[in-house]
Design an enzyme around this catalytic site. Structure first.
Site, PDB file in Angstrom:
ATOM      1  N   TYR A 138      51.618 100.233 -20.936  1.00  0.00           N
ATOM      2  CA  TYR A 138      50.318 100.430 -20.286  1.00  0.00           C
ATOM      3  C   TYR A 138      50.376 101.768 -19.540  1.00  0.00           C
ATOM      4  CZ  TYR A 138      46.165  99.114 -17.456  1.00  0.00           C
ATOM      5  OH  TYR A 138      44.931  99.061 -16.838  1.00  0.00           O
ATOM      6  N   LYS A 166      48.665 101.141 -24.532  1.00  0.00           N
ATOM      7  CA  LYS A 166      47.267 101.054 -24.069  1.00  0.00           C
ATOM      8  C   LYS A 166      47.078 102.265 -23.181  1.00  0.00           C
ATOM      9  CE  LYS A 166      45.078  98.207 -20.452  1.00  0.00           C
ATOM     10  NZ  LYS A 166      43.806  98.912 -20.405  1.00  0.00           N
TER      11      LYS A 166
HETATM   12  C1  LIG Z   1      41.130 102.884 -14.798  1.00  0.00           C
HETATM   13  C2  LIG Z   1      40.628 101.566 -15.292  1.00  0.00           C
HETATM   14  O1  LIG Z   1      40.498 100.639 -14.535  1.00  0.00           O
HETATM   15  N1  LIG Z   1      40.353 101.501 -16.576  1.00  0.00           N
HETATM   16  C3  LIG Z   1      39.849 100.307 -17.198  1.00  0.00           C
HETATM   17  C4  LIG Z   1      38.537 100.558 -17.851  1.00  0.00           C
HETATM   18  O2  LIG Z   1      38.087  99.366 -18.434  1.00  0.00           O
HETATM   19  C5  LIG Z   1      37.531 101.035 -16.812  1.00  0.00           C
HETATM   20  O3  LIG Z   1      37.314 100.025 -15.880  1.00  0.00           O
HETATM   21  C6  LIG Z   1      36.222 101.419 -17.451  1.00  0.00           C
HETATM   22  O4  LIG Z   1      36.444 102.401 -18.407  1.00  0.00           O
HETATM   23  C7  LIG Z   1      35.211 101.895 -16.399  1.00  0.00           C
HETATM   24  O5  LIG Z   1      35.572 103.149 -15.881  1.00  0.00           O
HETATM   25  C8  LIG Z   1      40.812  99.781 -18.215  1.00  0.00           C
HETATM   26  O6  LIG Z   1      41.389 100.814 -18.941  1.00  0.00           O
HETATM   27  C9  LIG Z   1      41.843  98.983 -17.469  1.00  0.00           C
HETATM   28  C10 LIG Z   1      42.132  97.717 -18.122  1.00  0.00           C
HETATM   29  O7  LIG Z   1      41.901  97.542 -19.277  1.00  0.00           O
HETATM   30  C11 LIG Z   1      42.676  96.651 -17.309  1.00  0.00           C
HETATM   31  O8  LIG Z   1      41.900  96.052 -16.620  1.00  0.00           O
HETATM   32  O9  LIG Z   1      43.873  96.427 -17.350  1.00  0.00           O
END
Ligand SMILES: CC(=O)N[C@@H]([C@@H](O)[C@H](O)[C@H](O)CO)[C@@H](O)CC(=O)C(=O)O
Length: 307
Positions: A138, A166
């Site tokens: 990750y 990821k």
């Molecule tokens: C930095 C961050 O939190 N990124 C999120 C995105 O889903 C993010 O919330 C989304 O792109 C909105 O900015 C995901 O990559 C994280 C994720 O999948 C997780 O919750 O583990």
């Protein structure tokens, strides 16, 4: 050789589900997992950023994963995020994930300390060696402060058990480079939901995202347009999704906003755990408008699927 097909597609980064007192609530976790299974997503990423894994004790994280496995194990692909501040706790969670029946484990580098690549490598290796499960790195440098180098990724990807990464950094160039390092069979899963289509177009095999959880139909639609080569349509769906995300990000915490929207969709999972802020009472009207917009777009996505 691990069959990676089951990891390709739309994987929801599952929100934490608490009761009204803020305790982990297995019944609500199960309901949330079922909600997504019924929508037809590929899988769930449990205990990551959206899952507030870093704000929960190891015992709570085990309860969450067990509830997910009881509800959708064998039906959806389940990736258990087992990263924690210490290697010891991460290994404990990794072993638990294997016993619980998860399909893979995944972990951030670690948190709080500034770590050298050698330290992160050892941290991940201990987890990898502790189970027979596939491992997904990750990479989220904006929260961990650790930047995965091409060198370290090359060494990690050389192991059979390390099946992918990821990538939540915003650089699609980096995504493409990671794919080039890992090779065609190495999974690269898009992290920034705002760039799902860009990530897919440049080599991602699917995505794991937090905002998918309030609009899974829109991401499923985007994915099917992409797969069928309907790029202009895919772009239009990505733009609609981005309107919603921009709005979600305007609240005091993204997860608070997502949970408030989800509540209006009939799935209660409590407020996020502090220091993540809930939606202030005064902003609930804006949440209702946002849900209305999601509802309209979802209706459009479902209607066009029937044509
Ligand atoms: C930095 C961050 O939190 N990124 C999120 C995105 O889903 C993010 O919330 C989304 O792109 C909105 O900015 C995901 O990559 C994280 C994720 O999948 C997780 O919750 O583990």
């Amino acid at each position: 050789m691990v069959d990676t097909e089951k990891f390709k597609g739309i994987m929801i980064a599952l929100y934490a589900a608490y009761d009204d007192e803020g305790n982990v609530d297995p019944a609500r976790v199960r309901k949330l997992a079922r909600h997504y299974a019924n929508k037809g997503v590929k899988g769930l990423y449990v205990g990551g950023s959206s899952g507030e894994g870093m704000l929960q004790t190891a015992a709570e994280r085990k309860v969450v994963l067990e509830a997910v496995m009881e509800e959708v194990g064998g039906e959806l692909t389940v990736i258990a995020h087992v990263g924690a501040a210490s290697t010891r706790e991460s290994v404990e969670l990794a072993k638990h994930a294997e016993a619980a029946g998860a399909d893979a484990i995944s972990a951030v580098p670690a948190i709080y300390y500034r770590l050298s690549p050698a330290s992160v490598e050892r941290h991940w290796q201990e987890m990898i060696d502790s189970t027979s499960l596939p491992f997904i790195i990750y990479h989220i440098p904006q929260t961990t402060g650790f930047h995965l180098s091409a060198d370290l990724l090359t060494r990690m990807a050389a192991q059979d058990k390390v099946i992918g990464v990821k990538i939540s950094s915003e650089s699609t160039y980096e995504l493409q480079q990671f794919k080039a390092i890992g090779g065609p069979d190495f999974l690269v899963l898009n992290g920034p939901d705002e760039q799902y289509l860009a990530g897919r177009s440049i080599g991602a095999d699917g995505g794991i995202g937090g905002t998918y959880g309030v609009m899974p139909e829109l991401f499923l639609k985007l994915e099917s347009c992409y797969r069928e080569g309907r790029m202009e349509e895919a772009k239009a769906w990505q733009f609609k999704i981005n309107e919603i995300i921009k709005n979600l990000l305007s609240f005091p915490s993204l997860y608070g906003a997502c949970k408030a929207v989800l509540k209006l969709q009939g799935v209660e999972c409590g407020e996020p755990r502090l220091p993540l802020l809930p939606v202030p009472q005064a902003d609930l009207g804006r949440i209702a408008l946002l849900q209305k917009q999601i509802h309209e777009y979802t209706g459009e996505a479902l209607a066009s699927a029937q044509v």
